[in-house]
Design an enzyme around this catalytic site. Structure first.
Site, PDB file in Angstrom:
ATOM      1  N   ASP A 105       1.014  -1.032   0.054  1.00  0.00           N
ATOM      2  CA  ASP A 105       0.097  -0.078  -0.027  1.00  0.00           C
ATOM      3  C   ASP A 105       1.075   1.309   0.130  1.00  0.00           C
ATOM      4  O   ASP A 105       1.665   1.513   1.066  1.00  0.00           O
ATOM      5  CB  ASP A 105      -0.820  -0.134   1.342  1.00  0.00           C
ATOM      6  CG  ASP A 105      -2.105   0.835   1.194  1.00  0.00           C
ATOM      7  OD1 ASP A 105      -2.008   1.682   0.494  1.00  0.00           O
ATOM      8  OD2 ASP A 105      -3.311   0.096   1.866  1.00  0.00           O
ATOM      9  N   ASP A 206      -2.643   4.777  -2.553  1.00  0.00           N
ATOM     10  CA  ASP A 206      -3.729   5.482  -1.842  1.00  0.00           C
ATOM     11  C   ASP A 206      -4.125   6.982  -2.474  1.00  0.00           C
ATOM     12  O   ASP A 206      -3.089   7.382  -2.633  1.00  0.00           O
ATOM     13  CB  ASP A 206      -3.079   5.723  -0.129  1.00  0.00           C
ATOM     14  CG  ASP A 206      -4.055   6.230   0.866  1.00  0.00           C
ATOM     15  OD1 ASP A 206      -4.676   5.617   1.226  1.00  0.00           O
ATOM     16  OD2 ASP A 206      -3.934   7.285   1.182  1.00  0.00           O
ATOM     17  N   GLU A 248      -6.744   4.019  -5.728  1.00  0.00           N
ATOM     18  CA  GLU A 248      -8.031   4.398  -4.825  1.00  0.00           C
ATOM     19  C   GLU A 248      -8.326   5.803  -5.250  1.00  0.00           C
ATOM     20  O   GLU A 248      -7.545   6.844  -5.265  1.00  0.00           O
ATOM     21  CB  GLU A 248      -7.549   4.507  -3.379  1.00  0.00           C
ATOM     22  CG  GLU A 248      -8.804   4.746  -2.674  1.00  0.00           C
ATOM     23  CD  GLU A 248      -8.475   5.516  -1.168  1.00  0.00           C
ATOM     24  OE1 GLU A 248      -9.361   5.408  -0.495  1.00  0.00           O
ATOM     25  OE2 GLU A 248      -7.269   6.054  -1.252  1.00  0.00           O
ATOM     26  N   HIS A 322     -11.139  -1.532   4.516  1.00  0.00           N
ATOM     27  CA  HIS A 322     -10.883  -1.116   5.693  1.00  0.00           C
ATOM     28  C   HIS A 322     -11.476   0.064   6.124  1.00  0.00           C
ATOM     29  O   HIS A 322     -11.557   0.731   7.250  1.00  0.00           O
ATOM     30  CB  HIS A 322      -9.461  -0.873   6.158  1.00  0.00           C
ATOM     31  CG  HIS A 322      -8.499  -0.282   5.214  1.00  0.00           C
ATOM     32  ND1 HIS A 322      -8.708  -0.220   3.934  1.00  0.00           N
ATOM     33  CD2 HIS A 322      -8.010   1.172   5.416  1.00  0.00           C
ATOM     34  CE1 HIS A 322      -7.928   0.719   3.314  1.00  0.00           C
ATOM     35  NE2 HIS A 322      -7.739   1.720   4.361  1.00  0.00           N
ATOM     36  N   ASP A 323     -12.357   0.697   5.030  1.00  0.00           N
ATOM     37  CA  ASP A 323     -12.616   2.165   5.246  1.00  0.00           C
ATOM     38  C   ASP A 323     -14.345   2.273   5.383  1.00  0.00           C
ATOM     39  O   ASP A 323     -14.741   3.386   5.260  1.00  0.00           O
ATOM     40  CB  ASP A 323     -12.062   3.235   4.119  1.00  0.00           C
ATOM     41  CG  ASP A 323     -10.823   3.499   4.375  1.00  0.00           C
ATOM     42  OD1 ASP A 323     -10.213   3.717   5.467  1.00  0.00           O
ATOM     43  OD2 ASP A 323     -10.176   3.805   3.291  1.00  0.00           O
TER      44      ASP A 323
HETATM   45  C1  NOJ Z   1      -7.428   6.128   1.975  1.00  0.00           C
HETATM   46  C2  NOJ Z   1      -6.985   5.170   3.183  1.00  0.00           C
HETATM   47  O1  NOJ Z   1      -7.695   3.753   2.567  1.00  0.00           O
HETATM   48  C3  NOJ Z   1      -7.551   5.373   4.598  1.00  0.00           C
HETATM   49  O2  NOJ Z   1      -7.627   4.665   5.467  1.00  0.00           O
HETATM   50  C4  NOJ Z   1      -6.619   6.594   5.075  1.00  0.00           C
HETATM   51  O3  NOJ Z   1      -7.112   7.261   6.033  1.00  0.00           O
HETATM   52  C5  NOJ Z   1      -6.651   8.076   3.887  1.00  0.00           C
HETATM   53  N1  NOJ Z   1      -6.472   7.203   2.394  1.00  0.00           N
HETATM   54  C6  NOJ Z   1      -5.431   8.932   4.237  1.00  0.00           C
HETATM   55  O4  NOJ Z   1      -4.215   7.956   3.686  1.00  0.00           O
END
Ligand code: NOJ
Length: 543
Positions: A105, A206, A248, A322-323
């Site tokens: 990541d 990310d 992402e 995870h978000d």
């Molecule tokens: C996306 C990530 O998936 C998330 O968990 C993170 O808080 C933010 N980007 C900032 O890096």
């Protein structure tokens, strides 16, 4: 030893299934209550058994953990809480022996404020690292502009030593890197190449859509130079090898996704976009303001992405990460139809074109948690709780939003077995284990031939067996239907037809055209009726 691997093929990731590990919640090996790399090593056989091709590993780099590792203070060190670089090398090697690639990541939009670059940068305006970050003049209390940070509060922070503000789109401990500075970009490419030389299978990038930000114009996503940066990064690093790169991109739409995931390989392999995931919030803007899923609109969104990227780009297929919350609690039924709805949702997604992602525990049908506020750890959740409390929003309303949407829903520890703490740790877990682990756990799933785990395993095998899963052209069926999600995937060697009842009532569904076709998979053991589907029933036919 690795058998004749698919990984040498340029686009191997088109046939792959990826498993995401959130390391701190996966498996603890040393009793400190936090998952770690040796813990992952212990569970490699489980993953090989599931049949996945690659692991996307959420960040394990050295980090103060303000945002659970998405705040990196050294890209080339492993945080001691997760293990050592030797553990990491071993993970790459051992996984490879099982034909599994490790996807790192990469957080390149920002670093931690404890990264040496930032520690230097904030010393003085003429420090060589100053321009690695984004600074604007101002006075204390008079910000350069109104930009807000994603996790609440202003996006600017004052540093008295230099008499300037720096930009942070996430927490104050995550200063944004200045991508306009070619030196920054070169440092990052060097670091990416260092990881490539270690033998990783690729990268998840990310917040890739933020790299080209233009804070003076209040532009955050999809800035004017973004695609130039991505092309340059590909040329100078991962583009030289058959690696997977997944970006992402909350700000992606079908049109710019054709650039991000251009089949000529000039930018990234695929986009990881969230358009469907924004549908159950009011006005598609504020995740905490809940609203029921507009089912027809959700079908339209999938249809648009499936048809729009056909031969012009590549989709990531996912329900969880995870978000975001657990999908069966969100759009399935985590009570009496937990198993049926989990399998239906899996069928719906895995029948589509793209690369499927399974988030840890999804294959067990893990559910959301419903704790009181003292059990939550996520900075976004805690910031929102505080902000809304201060505004006088009633506690029960705030907690309803948290139970539905908090990122911690997906971050509760993996449920391996019925031993204390679900076999996740022998110590005190960093976050409370969901008490339903006595019923929902890996050990039970492995014993039950009918489990959600084995259903995912079969879907993965089917994708490997039939090319139509990878190549078939998507056509939506019954677009007006209010409870059935049905589609076809056409291909010169055969055609898939997928029928899913998205809800808990039996519905009429015309499936006669599939009479005589082979039923590849279904979540009910008998699928006699060709005119109706039972609660959450799902079928895939092949002819
Ligand atoms: C996306 C990530 O998936 C998330 O968990 C993170 O808080 C933010 N980007 C900032 O890096």
């Amino acid at each position: 030893m690795e058998n004749n691997s698919i990984f040498l093929e340029k686009d191997w990731w088109k046939k792959a299934v990826i498993y995401q590990i959130y390391p701190r919640s996966f498996q603890d090996s040393n009793g400190d209550g936090i998952g770690d790399i040796p813990g992952i090593l212990r569970r490699l056989d489980y993953l090989a058994d599931l049949g996945i091709d690659a692991i996307w590993l959420s960040p394990v780099y050295q980090s103060p953990q303000d945002d659970n590792g998405y705040d990196i203070s050294d890209y080339e060190k492993i945080d001691p809480m997760f293990g050592t670089m030797e553990d990491m090398d071993q993970l790459i090697a051992k996984a490879k022996e099982k034909n599994i690639r490790i996807i790192m990541d990469l957080v390149l939009n920002h670093t931690s404020d404890e990264h040496t670059w930032f520690l230097e940068a904030k010393k003085s305006r003429d420090n060589p690292y100053h321009d690695y970050y984004i600074w604007r003049d101002g006075e204390p209390g008079k910000m350069p502009n109104e930009m807000r940070a994603v996790f609440g509060g202003p996006a600017w922070e004052w540093v008295p030593e230099v008499g300037q503000y720096y930009l942070h789109q996430f927490t104050v401990k995550q200063p944004d890197l200045n991508w306009e500075n070619p030196k920054v970009r070169q440092e990052l490419y060097k670091m990416i190449n260092w990881w490539i030389d270690k033998g990783v299978g690729g990268f998840r990038l990310d917040t890739v859509d933020l790299f080209g930000k233009k804070p003076d114009e209040m532009i955050t996503h999809n800035g004017p130079l973004l695609h130039d940066y991505l092309k340059e990064m590909s040329r100078e690093s991962y583009g030289r090898k058959p690696l997977i790169t997944v970006g992402e991109a909350w700000g992606a739409d079908v049109e710019n996704a054709k650039l991000y995931s251009n089949p000529d390989g000039s930018e990234l392999s695929m986009v990881f976009q969230f358009e469907a995931m924004l549908l159950d919030e009011q006005g598609g803007k504020e995740k905490w303001d809940l609203s029921p899923l507009p089912f027809r609109q959700m079908k339209d969104v999938f249809n648009r992405w499936q048809t729009g990227l056909y031969e012009k780009g590549w989709n990531s297929l996912f329900w969880e990460n995870h978000d975001i919350p657990r999908i069966i609690s969100r759009w399935g039924n985590d009570k009496e139809y937990r198993e049926k709805s989990a399998k239906m949702l899996a069928t719906l997604l895995h029948g589509m074109q793209g690369t499927p992602y399974i988030y840890q525990g999804e294959e067990l049908g893990m559910t959301n948690t419903a704790y009181d506020i003292s059990e939550y750890r996520d900075i976004e959740t805690l910031n929102m709780y505080k902000e809304r409390k201060e505004k006088g929003v009633p506690e029960n309303e705030i907690m309803a939003s948290i139970h539905a949407k908090s990122r911690d829903n997906a971050r509760s520890p993996m449920q391996w077995d019925t031993s204390p703490n679900a076999g996740f740790t022998s110590g005190i877990p960093w976050m409370k284990v969901n008490p339903n682990y006595t019923e929902i756990n890996g050990e039970a799933a492995l014993k039950d031939p009918d489990s959600i785990f084995h259903y995912y395993q079969k879907l993965i095998q089917l994708r490997k067996q039939y090319d139509v899963f990878t190549d078939g052209k998507f056509e939506m069926l019954l677009p007006e239907d209010e409870s059935i999600f049905a589609y076809k995937r056409g291909h010169n060697e055969g055609c898939l037809t997928v029928f899913c009842n998205f809800y808990g009532e039996t519905v009429e569904c015309p499936m006669e055209a599939c009479n005589g076709a082979q039923l590849l998979i279904s979540n009910y053991s008998d699928s006699d009726s060709m005119t109706s589907l039972r609660p959450y029933e799902a079928r895939i036919y092949y002819q």
